[in-house]
Write a protein that holds these residues in place. Sequence first.
Motif, PDB file in Angstrom:
ATOM      1  N   PRO A 114      -1.542  46.798  15.781  1.00 53.10           N
ATOM      2  CA  PRO A 114      -1.417  45.422  15.285  1.00 53.10           C
ATOM      3  C   PRO A 114      -2.784  44.786  15.081  1.00 53.10           C
ATOM      4  O   PRO A 114      -3.769  45.188  15.694  1.00 53.10           O
ATOM      5  CB  PRO A 114      -0.648  44.716  16.405  1.00 53.10           C
ATOM      6  CG  PRO A 114      -0.999  45.494  17.641  1.00 53.10           C
ATOM      7  CD  PRO A 114      -1.104  46.919  17.191  1.00 53.10           C
ATOM      8  N   SER A 115      -2.824  43.804  14.214  1.00 58.04           N
ATOM      9  CA  SER A 115      -4.063  43.054  14.025  1.00 58.04           C
ATOM     10  C   SER A 115      -4.323  42.198  15.265  1.00 58.04           C
ATOM     11  O   SER A 115      -3.493  42.116  16.170  1.00 58.04           O
ATOM     12  CB  SER A 115      -3.968  42.174  12.773  1.00 58.04           C
ATOM     13  OG  SER A 115      -2.929  41.221  12.903  1.00 58.04           O
ATOM     14  N   GLU A 124      -0.713  46.975   3.698  1.00 60.55           N
ATOM     15  CA  GLU A 124      -1.851  46.383   4.389  1.00 60.55           C
ATOM     16  C   GLU A 124      -1.466  45.157   5.221  1.00 60.55           C
ATOM     17  O   GLU A 124      -2.238  44.701   6.065  1.00 60.55           O
ATOM     18  CB  GLU A 124      -2.945  46.008   3.385  1.00 60.55           C
ATOM     19  CG  GLU A 124      -2.524  45.006   2.335  1.00 60.55           C
ATOM     20  CD  GLU A 124      -2.011  45.653   1.052  1.00 60.55           C
ATOM     21  OE1 GLU A 124      -2.126  45.007  -0.014  1.00 60.55           O
ATOM     22  OE2 GLU A 124      -1.510  46.801   1.121  1.00 60.55           O
ATOM     23  N   GLU A 125      -0.267  44.621   5.012  1.00 62.68           N
ATOM     24  CA  GLU A 125       0.165  43.451   5.770  1.00 62.68           C
ATOM     25  C   GLU A 125       0.938  43.814   7.037  1.00 62.68           C
ATOM     26  O   GLU A 125       1.235  42.953   7.857  1.00 62.68           O
ATOM     27  CB  GLU A 125       1.039  42.553   4.896  1.00 62.68           C
ATOM     28  CG  GLU A 125       0.294  41.941   3.735  1.00 62.68           C
ATOM     29  CD  GLU A 125       1.148  41.030   2.874  1.00 62.68           C
ATOM     30  OE1 GLU A 125       0.581  40.301   2.056  1.00 62.68           O
ATOM     31  OE2 GLU A 125       2.387  41.051   3.027  1.00 62.68           O
ATOM     32  N   ARG A 126       1.231  45.078   7.217  1.00 58.81           N
ATOM     33  CA  ARG A 126       2.103  45.458   8.326  1.00 58.81           C
ATOM     34  C   ARG A 126       1.470  45.299   9.705  1.00 58.81           C
ATOM     35  O   ARG A 126       2.156  44.901  10.644  1.00 58.81           O
ATOM     36  CB  ARG A 126       2.633  46.876   8.071  1.00 58.81           C
ATOM     37  CG  ARG A 126       3.682  46.822   6.976  1.00 58.81           C
ATOM     38  CD  ARG A 126       4.125  48.102   6.393  1.00 58.81           C
ATOM     39  NE  ARG A 126       5.182  47.793   5.414  1.00 58.81           N
ATOM     40  CZ  ARG A 126       5.627  48.640   4.513  1.00 58.81           C
ATOM     41  NH1 ARG A 126       5.113  49.851   4.448  1.00 58.81           N
ATOM     42  NH2 ARG A 126       6.574  48.275   3.667  1.00 58.81           N
ATOM     43  N   PRO A 127       0.178  45.547   9.881  1.00 57.10           N
ATOM     44  CA  PRO A 127      -0.421  45.240  11.189  1.00 57.10           C
ATOM     45  C   PRO A 127      -0.324  43.762  11.550  1.00 57.10           C
ATOM     46  O   PRO A 127      -0.155  43.406  12.723  1.00 57.10           O
ATOM     47  CB  PRO A 127      -1.872  45.695  11.022  1.00 57.10           C
ATOM     48  CG  PRO A 127      -1.826  46.752   9.973  1.00 57.10           C
ATOM     49  CD  PRO A 127      -0.780  46.270   9.005  1.00 57.10           C
ATOM     50  N   ALA A 128      -0.427  42.881  10.546  1.00 57.62           N
ATOM     51  CA  ALA A 128      -0.337  41.443  10.804  1.00 57.62           C
ATOM     52  C   ALA A 128       1.078  41.045  11.212  1.00 57.62           C
ATOM     53  O   ALA A 128       1.268  40.214  12.109  1.00 57.62           O
ATOM     54  CB  ALA A 128      -0.783  40.657   9.573  1.00 57.62           C
ATOM     55  N   VAL A 129       2.092  41.630  10.562  1.00 60.29           N
ATOM     56  CA  VAL A 129       3.477  41.353  10.961  1.00 60.29           C
ATOM     57  C   VAL A 129       3.713  41.849  12.381  1.00 60.29           C
ATOM     58  O   VAL A 129       4.385  41.190  13.180  1.00 60.29           O
ATOM     59  CB  VAL A 129       4.476  42.017   9.988  1.00 60.29           C
ATOM     60  CG1 VAL A 129       5.913  41.789  10.471  1.00 60.29           C
ATOM     61  CG2 VAL A 129       4.306  41.456   8.589  1.00 60.29           C
ATOM     62  N   ALA A 130       3.146  43.020  12.706  1.00 60.04           N
ATOM     63  CA  ALA A 130       3.274  43.537  14.065  1.00 60.04           C
ATOM     64  C   ALA A 130       2.709  42.541  15.069  1.00 60.04           C
ATOM     65  O   ALA A 130       3.316  42.292  16.125  1.00 60.04           O
ATOM     66  CB  ALA A 130       2.554  44.881  14.187  1.00 60.04           C
TER      67      ALA A 130
END
Length: 406
Positions: free
Chosen positions: A369-370, A288-294
């Motif tokens: 990405p977020s 769930e954190e991967r869009p934010a890292v993107a």
Amino acid sequence: MTDSHSPLDLPGEEHDEYHPDDEYHPDDEHHPDDEYERAPRPSGHRRAKKKKGRFGCLFVFVVVIALVVGGLYYGVSWVSDRLAGGGEPEDFDGVASVAECATGAGDVQITVPAGYSAGQIGQLLADEGVVASSGAFTTALASSSVRDGERSMCTGMSGAQAAELMTNADYIGGAGGITITAGRTAPQTFELLSGATGIPVADFEAAAEDPAIGLPAEANGNIEGYLFPDSYNFGPEPTAVDILTQMVARWQEVATEVGLVDDAVPGYTQFELLTLASIIEKEVLLPEERPAVAEVIYDRLEDQCAGVPEGLLQMDSTVNFIKGETDTPFTTDEDRASPSPYNTYRFAGLPPGPIATPGRTAMEGAVNPSDEGYCFFVAAGDGSNSSVFAATLEEHNANVRRAQQN
């Protein structure tokens, strides 16, 4: 977790970030130490927000109704299982050996589709006679998760036995099966494949250079990033070319499914998005954190982050790739001074290629990405494997202080 932009970082101090416990063995041929100049990604390539029209809203409504109906069906099935057995779901006594069912003695081949819920899997097993009822399986499964893929199973298994087989990665793929997890480099994958098949590593290295395996032209013959992590059954007596061809084809299939294609994010090629996804895979553990890292990566590439040198990603995962190590969450000043073009502390923009094979969720994050303005992240430091994200350096420094106190 990259926290290198905080004033709390002292010269010579190691940087603490999370990385999975894999070892890197990068191929020197693809990691030159010559000077390498990359222009930073120009601004103006921001991700456009998708607009939902009336048709899109109607589609979402229909999907939601279908999910609700499906959930009710499987919920009712689970309840009826319990009522039929006087409060406990009907269950078989079980078979003599779960391992034998999983590795050849099984009389049923079960394929778990991607996205199936525990109730749906239980009903699938019940329909095939593997378990007596869906409830027997879901009760034994509890909170454990099941990966999609093919299993060899037996009819007449108890719910606990079926749950054990379904959650043990060694059993995925049936007889001769192997599961490759995300975040491994090509050399690591060759070692695993060799151990499972008996085919020498050298054969896989040679096969990786064979045009027959179907690498995209953009890869320039470098297989890194394209050996999709999944459960496989390669059948009897496969060759190294057969195996790599199947894994590359699976990568292409998933890339198409998640929309990892040229200009999925405006201004970025599929190869660049794959490279970006590989960094995402290595920087955080939680899907769930991967869009934010993107978003952090895109914002840094496009020089949207005050306090970050123009175009520098400053990701420790890329430095560890140069070192050939991922069993440590640290990099040193010496590490970050490397002249390798994979050193994102020294060279602006993305590295020359992927640093590992990303899984589906990392690829999805790269193209979705977020949109929170994130520029920084750091490990929470509370043992949860989670990260804390920030839009400003001031917020990030506060997050770093809290993480240090945990």
